[in-house]
Design a protein around this motif. Structure first.
Motif, PDB file in Angstrom:
ATOM      1  N   ASP A 154      47.899  -1.023  83.593  1.00 34.16           N
ATOM      2  CA  ASP A 154      47.208  -0.944  84.876  1.00 34.16           C
ATOM      3  C   ASP A 154      47.270   0.471  85.431  1.00 34.16           C
ATOM      4  N   LEU A 155      46.156   1.209  85.311  1.00 34.68           N
ATOM      5  CA  LEU A 155      46.064   2.560  85.852  1.00 34.68           C
ATOM      6  C   LEU A 155      45.381   2.575  87.212  1.00 34.68           C
ATOM      7  N   SER A 156      45.161   1.379  87.789  1.00 32.61           N
ATOM      8  CA  SER A 156      44.518   1.279  89.098  1.00 32.61           C
ATOM      9  C   SER A 156      45.529   1.085  90.214  1.00 32.61           C
ATOM     10  N   THR A 157      46.825   1.037  89.881  1.00 34.69           N
ATOM     11  CA  THR A 157      47.884   0.819  90.861  1.00 34.69           C
ATOM     12  C   THR A 157      48.833   2.012  90.856  1.00 34.69           C
ATOM     13  N   PRO A 158      49.198   2.563  92.002  1.00 36.76           N
ATOM     14  CA  PRO A 158      50.091   3.731  92.038  1.00 36.76           C
ATOM     15  C   PRO A 158      51.423   3.461  91.361  1.00 36.76           C
ATOM     16  N   CYS A 159      51.939   4.480  90.653  1.00 34.86           N
ATOM     17  CA  CYS A 159      53.278   4.379  90.066  1.00 34.86           C
ATOM     18  C   CYS A 159      54.115   5.603  90.427  1.00 34.86           C
ATOM     19  N   HIS A 176      50.416   8.337  86.603  1.00 34.90           N
ATOM     20  CA  HIS A 176      50.712   9.246  85.494  1.00 34.90           C
ATOM     21  C   HIS A 176      50.789   8.428  84.217  1.00 34.90           C
ATOM     22  N   TYR A 177      50.042   8.850  83.189  1.00 34.14           N
ATOM     23  CA  TYR A 177      50.079   8.123  81.924  1.00 34.14           C
ATOM     24  C   TYR A 177      49.886   9.086  80.763  1.00 34.14           C
ATOM     25  N   ILE A 189      47.789  13.157  85.026  1.00 33.63           N
ATOM     26  CA  ILE A 189      48.257  12.873  86.385  1.00 33.63           C
ATOM     27  C   ILE A 189      47.009  12.778  87.245  1.00 33.63           C
ATOM     28  N   ALA A 190      46.812  11.647  87.929  1.00 31.76           N
ATOM     29  CA  ALA A 190      45.533  11.405  88.586  1.00 31.76           C
ATOM     30  C   ALA A 190      45.729  10.574  89.846  1.00 31.76           C
ATOM     31  N   ARG A 284      55.889   6.994  84.512  1.00 33.52           N
ATOM     32  CA  ARG A 284      54.804   7.299  83.577  1.00 33.52           C
ATOM     33  C   ARG A 284      54.522   6.080  82.713  1.00 33.52           C
ATOM     34  N   ILE A 285      53.249   5.794  82.511  1.00 37.02           N
ATOM     35  CA  ILE A 285      52.830   4.706  81.632  1.00 37.02           C
ATOM     36  C   ILE A 285      52.461   5.317  80.285  1.00 37.02           C
ATOM     37  N   ASP A 286      53.146   4.896  79.229  1.00 32.08           N
ATOM     38  CA  ASP A 286      52.878   5.415  77.880  1.00 32.08           C
ATOM     39  C   ASP A 286      52.198   4.324  77.058  1.00 32.08           C
TER      40      ASP A 286
END
Length: 287
Positions: A154-159, A176-177, A189-190, A284-286
């Motif tokens: 899920d890159l639509s939720t802040p981490c 960040h992924y 980083i976005a 970070r999501i890897d």
């Protein structure tokens, strides 16, 4: 090493094409939302119906990952192979169920530079910590079937939280992924709305140290150096280009990262050199 800069340009073209496709999608009736997660090591017992792949005509390609992104309120499930092919499913609201690929819900076959529309149905179901997706349809007159079971990143939720300061503006960074692009690692980083991204390219995993930011790809082989590319869309103004100089520093403990960067960037839109700096602190999501 010449392919590094070609990969940067190709990523930019693909990103712009994806954003253009998303901008064409309107708002539709909302379904009951689901909350995608990055799964842990536990999961409900489940036997996938088949391996992760899609068949298109006589071609069959394996699917490596699935991610959910948000661009100004429109969501995209992206299923990728190990090269520049895959499938996008574009929806107004992430939901479980079976849906027609029509109107506010659409799908695209990614074939290099081409985005080809898919007609048919898709389904999405959560199974424990994972998700099962299918597509049954046609594309350009050829039969297309997709099956995916596994994690949905899920890159639509802040981490995390941070900011990019550029051209007199301070813009929020909150996701960040990282992933592997053939022979290159990409660290992004976005913001979760798809308005800006800082993409960092390297030949190996980033470590806890300082790196030189360069536009000379040959330095990546012999030095602690990275290439940094940024795209920003804000208040009707667009900045996009590669940094010509600067520094990047990274430290982490577990999955908590502390990143700072600064330098000079050549803006391809304004054809000018502009300074930038930024920070990010968080996970970070890897994939």
């Amino acid at each position: 090493m010449e392919n590094i800069m070609r990969n940067n340009k190709l990523l930019s073209i693909i990103a712009c094409a994806a954003l253009a496709a998303l901008c064409c999608i309107g708002c539709g009736k909302e379904e009951e939302p689901i909350v995608p997660v990055v799964p842990d090591s536990t999961d409900n017992p489940f036997t996938p119906a088949e391996s992760n792949h899609y068949n298109y005509g006589s071609d069959s390609l394996s699917l490596a990952t699935a991610a959910l992104t948000n661009y100004q309120g429109t969501y995209t499930y992206t299923f990728t192979t190990d090269d520049y092919h895959g499938i996008d499913i574009i929806v107004s609201t992430p939901s479980e169920g079976t849906f027609e690929l029509t109107g506010n819900t659409s799908a695209m076959l990614i074939d290099g530079y081409d985005y080809l529309p898919i007609v048919g149905t898709y389904s999405c179901h959560r199974v424990g910590q994972n998700y099962e997706f299918t597509i049954d349809g046609t594309c350009q007159g050829k039969a297309l079937r997709m099956y995916y079971y596994g994690p949905l990143y899920d890159l639509s939720t802040p981490c995390g939280e941070g900011n990019l300061n550029i051209d007199g503006r301070s813009l929020q960074l909150d996701v960040h992924y990282s992933h592997n692009l053939v022979d290159i690692y990409e660290y992004v980083i976005a913001d979760t709305m798809g308005n800006l991204a800082v993409s960092i390219y390297t030949l190996k995993h980033l470590e806890d140290k300082s790196y030189a930011i360069t536009s000379d790809e040959s330095r990546l082989e012999t030095e602690d150096a990275v290439i940094l590319y940024s795209e920003v869309e804000n208040s009707g103004r667009t900045i996009m280009g590669t940094a010509v100089s600067g520094t990047l520093s990274i430290q982490h403990a577990g999955n908590d990262y502390d990143i700072t960067f600064s330098g000079q960037l050549f803006d391809e839109v304004g054809e000018r050199i502009i300074p930038f700096n930024g920070t990010y602190r968080g996970q970070r999501i890897d994939f």
